[in-house]
Design an enzyme around this catalytic site. Structure first.
Site, PDB file in Angstrom:
ATOM      1  N   SER A 158     -11.364  33.257 -88.830  1.00 34.78           N
ATOM      2  CA  SER A 158     -10.776  34.457 -88.210  1.00 34.78           C
ATOM      3  C   SER A 158     -10.662  34.203 -86.711  1.00 34.78           C
ATOM      4  O   SER A 158     -11.643  34.311 -85.970  1.00 34.78           O
ATOM      5  CB  SER A 158     -11.658  35.675 -88.479  1.00 34.78           C
ATOM      6  OG  SER A 158     -11.059  36.816 -87.899  1.00 34.78           O
ATOM      7  N   MET A 192      -3.119  43.804 -84.405  1.00 33.04           N
ATOM      8  CA  MET A 192      -3.440  45.235 -84.492  1.00 33.04           C
ATOM      9  C   MET A 192      -2.556  46.017 -83.518  1.00 33.04           C
ATOM     10  O   MET A 192      -2.123  45.479 -82.495  1.00 33.04           O
ATOM     11  CB  MET A 192      -4.917  45.442 -84.117  1.00 33.04           C
ATOM     12  CG  MET A 192      -5.871  44.588 -84.930  1.00 33.04           C
ATOM     13  SD  MET A 192      -7.565  44.729 -84.293  1.00 33.04           S
ATOM     14  CE  MET A 192      -8.354  43.378 -85.186  1.00 33.04           C
ATOM     15  N   GLY A 226     -10.442  46.230 -87.983  1.00 32.60           N
ATOM     16  CA  GLY A 226     -10.233  46.444 -86.550  1.00 32.60           C
ATOM     17  C   GLY A 226     -11.199  45.697 -85.665  1.00 32.60           C
ATOM     18  O   GLY A 226     -10.870  45.383 -84.514  1.00 32.60           O
ATOM     19  N   PHE A 227     -12.385  45.357 -86.199  1.00 33.97           N
ATOM     20  CA  PHE A 227     -13.370  44.722 -85.316  1.00 33.97           C
ATOM     21  C   PHE A 227     -14.149  43.627 -86.049  1.00 33.97           C
ATOM     22  O   PHE A 227     -14.440  43.757 -87.243  1.00 33.97           O
ATOM     23  CB  PHE A 227     -14.374  45.771 -84.790  1.00 33.97           C
ATOM     24  CG  PHE A 227     -13.728  46.846 -83.949  1.00 33.97           C
ATOM     25  CD1 PHE A 227     -13.232  48.002 -84.555  1.00 33.97           C
ATOM     26  CD2 PHE A 227     -13.578  46.672 -82.576  1.00 33.97           C
ATOM     27  CE1 PHE A 227     -12.599  48.982 -83.797  1.00 33.97           C
ATOM     28  CE2 PHE A 227     -12.944  47.659 -81.813  1.00 33.97           C
ATOM     29  CZ  PHE A 227     -12.460  48.810 -82.424  1.00 33.97           C
ATOM     30  N   HIS A 255      -6.605  32.490 -89.863  1.00 35.98           N
ATOM     31  CA  HIS A 255      -6.431  33.936 -90.085  1.00 35.98           C
ATOM     32  C   HIS A 255      -6.225  34.610 -88.738  1.00 35.98           C
ATOM     33  O   HIS A 255      -7.086  34.561 -87.849  1.00 35.98           O
ATOM     34  CB  HIS A 255      -7.686  34.490 -90.773  1.00 35.98           C
ATOM     35  CG  HIS A 255      -7.615  35.939 -91.129  1.00 35.98           C
ATOM     36  ND1 HIS A 255      -6.943  36.407 -92.234  1.00 35.98           N
ATOM     37  CD2 HIS A 255      -8.151  37.034 -90.521  1.00 35.98           C
ATOM     38  CE1 HIS A 255      -7.086  37.726 -92.304  1.00 35.98           C
ATOM     39  NE2 HIS A 255      -7.824  38.135 -91.277  1.00 35.98           N
ATOM     40  N   GLY A 297     -17.743  41.300 -86.228  1.00 33.57           N
ATOM     41  CA  GLY A 297     -19.155  41.539 -85.971  1.00 33.57           C
ATOM     42  C   GLY A 297     -19.731  42.813 -86.570  1.00 33.57           C
ATOM     43  O   GLY A 297     -20.797  43.285 -86.165  1.00 33.57           O
ATOM     44  N   ASP A 328      -5.458  38.057 -86.754  1.00 35.18           N
ATOM     45  CA  ASP A 328      -5.522  39.525 -86.858  1.00 35.18           C
ATOM     46  C   ASP A 328      -4.654  40.177 -85.792  1.00 35.18           C
ATOM     47  O   ASP A 328      -4.918  40.037 -84.596  1.00 35.18           O
ATOM     48  CB  ASP A 328      -6.971  39.986 -86.684  1.00 35.18           C
ATOM     49  CG  ASP A 328      -7.814  39.635 -87.901  1.00 35.18           C
ATOM     50  OD1 ASP A 328      -8.895  39.040 -87.732  1.00 35.18           O
ATOM     51  OD2 ASP A 328      -7.387  39.954 -89.031  1.00 35.18           O
ATOM     52  N   MET A 364     -10.841  44.202 -97.794  1.00 34.94           N
ATOM     53  CA  MET A 364     -11.609  44.417 -96.565  1.00 34.94           C
ATOM     54  C   MET A 364     -13.030  44.818 -96.932  1.00 34.94           C
ATOM     55  O   MET A 364     -13.248  45.796 -97.656  1.00 34.94           O
ATOM     56  CB  MET A 364     -10.962  45.506 -95.717  1.00 34.94           C
ATOM     57  CG  MET A 364      -9.577  45.165 -95.174  1.00 34.94           C
ATOM     58  SD  MET A 364      -9.498  43.593 -94.316  1.00 34.94           S
ATOM     59  CE  MET A 364     -10.598  43.928 -92.925  1.00 34.94           C
ATOM     60  N   HIS A 423      -2.607  38.901 -90.493  1.00 28.37           N
ATOM     61  CA  HIS A 423      -3.166  40.121 -91.096  1.00 28.37           C
ATOM     62  C   HIS A 423      -2.694  41.281 -90.224  1.00 28.37           C
ATOM     63  O   HIS A 423      -3.226  41.508 -89.136  1.00 28.37           O
ATOM     64  CB  HIS A 423      -4.696  40.006 -91.120  1.00 28.37           C
ATOM     65  CG  HIS A 423      -5.380  41.239 -91.605  1.00 28.37           C
ATOM     66  ND1 HIS A 423      -6.736  41.409 -91.509  1.00 28.37           N
ATOM     67  CD2 HIS A 423      -4.906  42.352 -92.205  1.00 28.37           C
ATOM     68  CE1 HIS A 423      -7.072  42.586 -92.023  1.00 28.37           C
ATOM     69  NE2 HIS A 423      -5.972  43.169 -92.456  1.00 28.37           N
ATOM     70  N   MET A 465      -2.590  44.742 -89.131  1.00 28.17           N
ATOM     71  CA  MET A 465      -3.297  46.032 -89.181  1.00 28.17           C
ATOM     72  C   MET A 465      -2.498  46.981 -88.288  1.00 28.17           C
ATOM     73  O   MET A 465      -2.893  47.322 -87.155  1.00 28.17           O
ATOM     74  CB  MET A 465      -4.733  45.862 -88.681  1.00 28.17           C
ATOM     75  CG  MET A 465      -5.616  45.138 -89.673  1.00 28.17           C
ATOM     76  SD  MET A 465      -7.200  44.640 -89.012  1.00 28.17           S
ATOM     77  CE  MET A 465      -6.768  42.971 -88.469  1.00 28.17           C
ATOM     78  N   ASP A 501     -12.559  39.788 -96.457  1.00 32.25           N
ATOM     79  CA  ASP A 501     -12.411  39.751 -95.003  1.00 32.25           C
ATOM     80  C   ASP A 501     -13.370  40.758 -94.354  1.00 32.25           C
ATOM     81  O   ASP A 501     -13.174  41.964 -94.467  1.00 32.25           O
ATOM     82  CB  ASP A 501     -10.953  40.101 -94.639  1.00 32.25           C
ATOM     83  CG  ASP A 501     -10.684  39.982 -93.159  1.00 32.25           C
ATOM     84  OD1 ASP A 501      -9.554  40.289 -92.727  1.00 32.25           O
ATOM     85  OD2 ASP A 501     -11.601  39.567 -92.414  1.00 32.25           O
ATOM     86  N   GLY A 502     -14.400  40.208 -93.681  1.00 29.40           N
ATOM     87  CA  GLY A 502     -15.282  41.106 -92.919  1.00 29.40           C
ATOM     88  C   GLY A 502     -16.751  40.856 -93.221  1.00 29.40           C
ATOM     89  O   GLY A 502     -17.193  41.088 -94.343  1.00 29.40           O
TER      90      GLY A 502
HETATM   91  C1  DX5 Z   1     -11.538  42.699 -88.894  1.00 31.42           C
HETATM   92  C2  DX5 Z   1     -10.779  41.399 -89.141  1.00 31.42           C
HETATM   93  C3  DX5 Z   1     -11.675  40.257 -89.582  1.00 31.42           C
HETATM   94  C4  DX5 Z   1     -12.849  39.998 -88.640  1.00 31.42           C
HETATM   95  C5  DX5 Z   1     -13.853  39.105 -89.344  1.00 31.42           C
HETATM   96  O1  DX5 Z   1     -10.596  43.741 -88.842  1.00 31.42           O
HETATM   97  O2  DX5 Z   1      -9.810  41.597 -90.154  1.00 31.42           O
HETATM   98  O3  DX5 Z   1     -10.881  39.085 -89.735  1.00 31.42           O
HETATM   99  O4  DX5 Z   1     -12.386  39.390 -87.463  1.00 31.42           O
HETATM  100  O5  DX5 Z   1     -14.922  38.884 -88.466  1.00 31.42           O
HETATM  101  P1  DX5 Z   1     -16.449  39.068 -88.998  1.00 31.42           P
HETATM  102  O6  DX5 Z   1     -16.630  37.984 -90.048  1.00 31.42           O
HETATM  103  O7  DX5 Z   1     -17.282  38.854 -87.773  1.00 31.42           O
HETATM  104  O8  DX5 Z   1     -16.525  40.426 -89.574  1.00 31.42           O
HETATM  105 ZN    ZN Z   2      -8.475  40.057 -90.819  1.00 35.17          ZN
END
Ligand code: DX5
Ligand code: ZN
Length: 218
Positions: A8, A37, A142-143, A33, A145, A35, A137, A66, A68, A175-176
């Site tokens: 990611s 947004m 969105g985030f 990957h 960690g 992301d 998901m 991805h 979002m 994912d996540g």
């Molecule tokens: C969150 C993203 C993920 C995220 C994964 O919205 O889609 O790709 O960056 O990071 P971790 O594995 O730290 O949750």
């Molecule tokens: Zn993602």
């Protein structure tokens, strides 16, 4: 099918993105990957188009996007023409998801649907025969960690059972907050793709090569 390991890239060290991509290439990751947004569908902004373009031109490996974002149909052509190999979008953000899936395929890109934690399998089941990937998901999008949402496990097992009973051939990706322990557990639930962020890959003391090798052995 061997595991698909998908770093990611919003979790990467952007002060040396070139070195990050080179190290991840040498670690033999499978799919980058990215992301994207809009600050509306999710309360964050992730990566930008230039980040995607830079990573796209820096590797011969597959790159996914991805989305979002609200009204993802408006952005398919842009990312397809910029070289995305897979486009994931949230059907929750699209009035006509089947049309968007068709458009992605028309542009020569593999379509994937990304599913929010609270969305049921029944809600998106009609789309399963026309997608190549389902990105489940396991955190609220969105985030990076965040904490893994255990209640999503039931959805994953239900999706895997439906895939088998209906004879679908989409790939299940999660994912996540995917840790090595979660990877080992979810591999038993029919999950074949793993987006790797801060829980399994980035910000650790060991090299990407060592960690990817370990993750492949799980
Ligand atoms: C969150 C993203 C993920 C995220 C994964 O919205 O889609 O790709 O960056 O990071 P971790 O594995 O730290 O949750
Ligand atoms: Zn993602």
């Amino acid at each position: 099918m061997s595991k698909l390991l998908c770093p990611s890239m919003m979790c990467a060290d952007f002060s040396s993105l070139e070195a990050e991509v080179a190290a991840l290439d040498q670690a033999h990751v499978d799919i980058y990957h990215i992301d994207i947004m809009d600050g509306k569908f999710v309360p964050n902004f992730g990566m930008g188009l230039q980040d995607f373009e830079y990573i796209r031109k820096s590797t011969n490996k597959k790159v996914d996007v991805h989305l979002m974002v609200e009204n993802p149909a408006n952005h398919i052509d842009l990312f397809a023409e910029k070289g995305a190999d897979i486009i994931y979008f949230h059907p929750e953000a699209d009035i006509h998801p089947a049309r968007t899936i068709d458009r992605i395929r028309e542009k020569g890109v593999k379509p994937g649907i990304a599913i929010n934690p609270g969305t049921s399998v029944a809600w998106f089941a009609p789309l399963l025969s026309i997608v190549d990937y389902v990105l489940v998901m396991t955190v609220n999008p969105g985030f990076a960690g965040q904490k893994y949402l255990e209640f999503v496990n039931d959805k994953i097992t239900e999706l895997d059972a439906l895939k088998t009973s209906a004879g679908h051939d989409f790939t299940i990706v999660v994912d996540g907050a995917i840790s090595p322990e979660k990877m080992a557990q979810l591999s038993k639930f029919g999950v074949e793709g793993f987006v790797l962020g801060t829980s399994a890959l980035f910000g650790k003391s060991r090299s990407y090569k060592e960690m990817i090798k370990k993750l492949r052995s799980l």
